[in-house]
Design an enzyme around this catalytic site. Structure first.
Site, mmCIF file in Angstrom:
data_model
loop_
_atom_site.group_PDB
_atom_site.id
_atom_site.type_symbol
_atom_site.label_atom_id
_atom_site.label_comp_id
_atom_site.label_asym_id
_atom_site.label_seq_id
_atom_site.Cartn_x
_atom_site.Cartn_y
_atom_site.Cartn_z
ATOM 1 N N GLY A 189 -1.091 -0.167 4.474
ATOM 2 C CA GLY A 189 0.136 0.302 3.841
ATOM 3 C C GLY A 189 -0.027 1.040 2.521
ATOM 4 O O GLY A 189 0.721 1.965 2.225
ATOM 5 N N GLU A 242 -1.260 -2.712 -3.945
ATOM 6 C CA GLU A 242 -0.488 -3.029 -2.731
ATOM 7 C C GLU A 242 0.665 -2.037 -2.572
ATOM 8 O O GLU A 242 1.142 -1.466 -3.549
ATOM 9 C CB GLU A 242 0.103 -4.444 -2.847
ATOM 10 C CG GLU A 242 -0.564 -5.476 -1.973
ATOM 11 C CD GLU A 242 -0.311 -5.284 -0.475
ATOM 12 O OE1 GLU A 242 -0.027 -4.174 -0.011
ATOM 13 O OE2 GLU A 242 -0.419 -6.287 0.240
ATOM 14 N N ASP A 243 1.119 -1.883 -1.338
ATOM 15 C CA ASP A 243 2.315 -1.071 -1.105
ATOM 16 C C ASP A 243 3.571 -1.856 -1.474
ATOM 17 O O ASP A 243 4.457 -1.361 -2.157
ATOM 18 C CB ASP A 243 2.391 -0.601 0.362
ATOM 19 C CG ASP A 243 2.198 -1.738 1.374
ATOM 20 O OD1 ASP A 243 1.934 -2.894 0.965
ATOM 21 O OD2 ASP A 243 2.309 -1.468 2.577
ATOM 22 N N ASP A 284 6.280 -8.836 -0.625
ATOM 23 C CA ASP A 284 7.467 -9.365 0.048
ATOM 24 C C ASP A 284 7.498 -10.870 -0.245
ATOM 25 O O ASP A 284 7.907 -11.275 -1.335
ATOM 26 C CB ASP A 284 7.304 -9.015 1.538
ATOM 27 C CG ASP A 284 8.478 -9.403 2.412
ATOM 28 O OD1 ASP A 284 9.588 -9.492 1.914
ATOM 29 O OD2 ASP A 284 8.271 -9.607 3.620
ATOM 30 N N PHE A 333 14.284 -4.428 5.262
ATOM 31 C CA PHE A 333 13.080 -3.868 5.868
ATOM 32 C C PHE A 333 13.048 -2.350 5.707
ATOM 33 O O PHE A 333 14.025 -1.658 5.989
ATOM 34 C CB PHE A 333 13.003 -4.240 7.350
ATOM 35 C CG PHE A 333 11.672 -3.913 7.938
ATOM 36 C CD1 PHE A 333 10.573 -4.717 7.676
ATOM 37 C CD2 PHE A 333 11.503 -2.782 8.718
ATOM 38 C CE1 PHE A 333 9.326 -4.400 8.193
ATOM 39 C CE2 PHE A 333 10.262 -2.460 9.246
ATOM 40 C CZ PHE A 333 9.169 -3.269 8.981
ATOM 41 N N ARG A 367 4.609 5.444 8.911
ATOM 42 C CA ARG A 367 3.833 5.543 7.666
ATOM 43 C C ARG A 367 3.777 6.956 7.114
ATOM 44 O O ARG A 367 3.510 7.160 5.928
ATOM 45 C CB ARG A 367 2.380 5.110 7.907
ATOM 46 C CG ARG A 367 2.200 3.676 8.324
ATOM 47 C CD ARG A 367 0.709 3.321 8.261
ATOM 48 N NE ARG A 367 0.373 2.114 8.999
ATOM 49 C CZ ARG A 367 0.511 0.866 8.527
ATOM 50 N NH1 ARG A 367 0.974 0.670 7.322
ATOM 51 N NH2 ARG A 367 0.165 -0.165 9.265
HETATM 52 P P1 IMP Z 1 3.895 -10.609 2.127
HETATM 53 O O1 IMP Z 1 2.673 -11.462 2.365
HETATM 54 O O2 IMP Z 1 5.133 -11.215 2.712
HETATM 55 O O3 IMP Z 1 4.092 -10.278 0.655
HETATM 56 O O4 IMP Z 1 3.713 -9.283 2.956
HETATM 57 C C1 IMP Z 1 3.062 -8.227 2.428
HETATM 58 C C2 IMP Z 1 2.793 -7.171 3.465
HETATM 59 O O5 IMP Z 1 3.790 -7.131 4.483
HETATM 60 C C3 IMP Z 1 2.842 -5.820 2.798
HETATM 61 O O6 IMP Z 1 1.598 -5.453 2.306
HETATM 62 C C4 IMP Z 1 3.316 -4.925 3.907
HETATM 63 O O7 IMP Z 1 2.205 -4.444 4.624
HETATM 64 C C5 IMP Z 1 4.154 -5.799 4.779
HETATM 65 N N1 IMP Z 1 5.606 -5.621 4.488
HETATM 66 C C6 IMP Z 1 6.401 -6.409 3.729
HETATM 67 N N2 IMP Z 1 7.662 -5.949 3.689
HETATM 68 C C7 IMP Z 1 7.676 -4.828 4.448
HETATM 69 C C8 IMP Z 1 8.705 -3.862 4.783
HETATM 70 O O8 IMP Z 1 9.879 -3.936 4.377
HETATM 71 N N3 IMP Z 1 8.306 -2.843 5.594
HETATM 72 C C9 IMP Z 1 7.044 -2.699 6.064
HETATM 73 N N4 IMP Z 1 6.047 -3.564 5.757
HETATM 74 C C10 IMP Z 1 6.363 -4.621 4.969
HETATM 75 MG MG MG Z 2 0.354 -3.997 2.652
#
Ligand code: IMP
Ligand code: MG
Length: 178
Positions: free
Chosen positions: A48, A102-103, A106, A155, A168
């Protein structure tokens, strides 16, 4: 483009490429303030963050290094709480000033796992930079040093972020139409 279709979902324009560039510039300025002259090592979390990292790192005019890892814990639209493994961390981190890129953060679970891994090394410092942050979804309590844009718990796709591998490629960010 105001609306896009990715697989079975519709998305509408949420953050324009111009707004993204503004946020990237602000993050770059903060990082430069902290790390100019310290040869930071940027560890970019694939897939990402590739677009954010490319735009961010080309704004620097001082020595820095870049490396890439994969954590891959996300399938479809649900975060799975299980991070499988870190792939591709071959650098010697001893005495390095590391910035993880990081992108989006979440729930924060995948990054918590990765930060722990890095802190097991003899790293000099670890900072965390993310283009996007969903404060309402965040379930951890670690500090995020650089945040581009805070967004509601929705999302999104585009600018590196995907829905099942697609989306992407778009230069803007789109949010799902419920
Ligand atoms: P986390 O462990 O829940 O913080 O998830 C992090 C990863 O989930 C990010 O690096 C993204 O690759 C993916 N992610 C989280 N939210 C989104 C979203 O809204 N769209 C697409 N990918 C997401
Ligand atoms: Mg990511």
């Amino acid at each position: 483009m105001d609306n896009i279709q990715v697989k079975d979902k519709s998305f509408s324009l949420f953050i324009s490429a111009e707004e993204i560039d503004q946020a990237v510039s602000e993050v770059a300025a903060h990082i430069a303030q902290d790390l100019r002259g310290k040869n930071p090592l940027f560890i970019v979390v694939l897939n990402g963050a590739y677009m954010f990292a490319a735009d961010l790192i080309r704004k620097f005019d001082f020595d820095c290094e870049i490396s890439f890892v994969r954590l891959s814990s996300y399938a479809g639209m649900e975060t799975t709480s299980k991070v499988r493994e870190v792939i591709g961390l071959y650098e010697n981190l001893t005495d390095r000033e590391v910035v993880v890129i990081e992108d989006i953060i979440d729930t924060g679970i995948s990054m918590a796992f990765f930060l722990d891994k890095i802190r097991e090394t003899n790293v000099k410092s670890v900072r965390l930079g993310t283009l996007l942050f969903k404060p309402d979804a965040f379930r951890k309590n670690y500090h995020i040093d650089y945040v581009g844009i805070k967004i509601p718990n929705e999302f999104i796709v585009g600018y590196g972020l995907d829905y099942d591998g697609l989306g992407r490629n778009y230069p803007d960010i789109y949010k799902i139409v419920e």
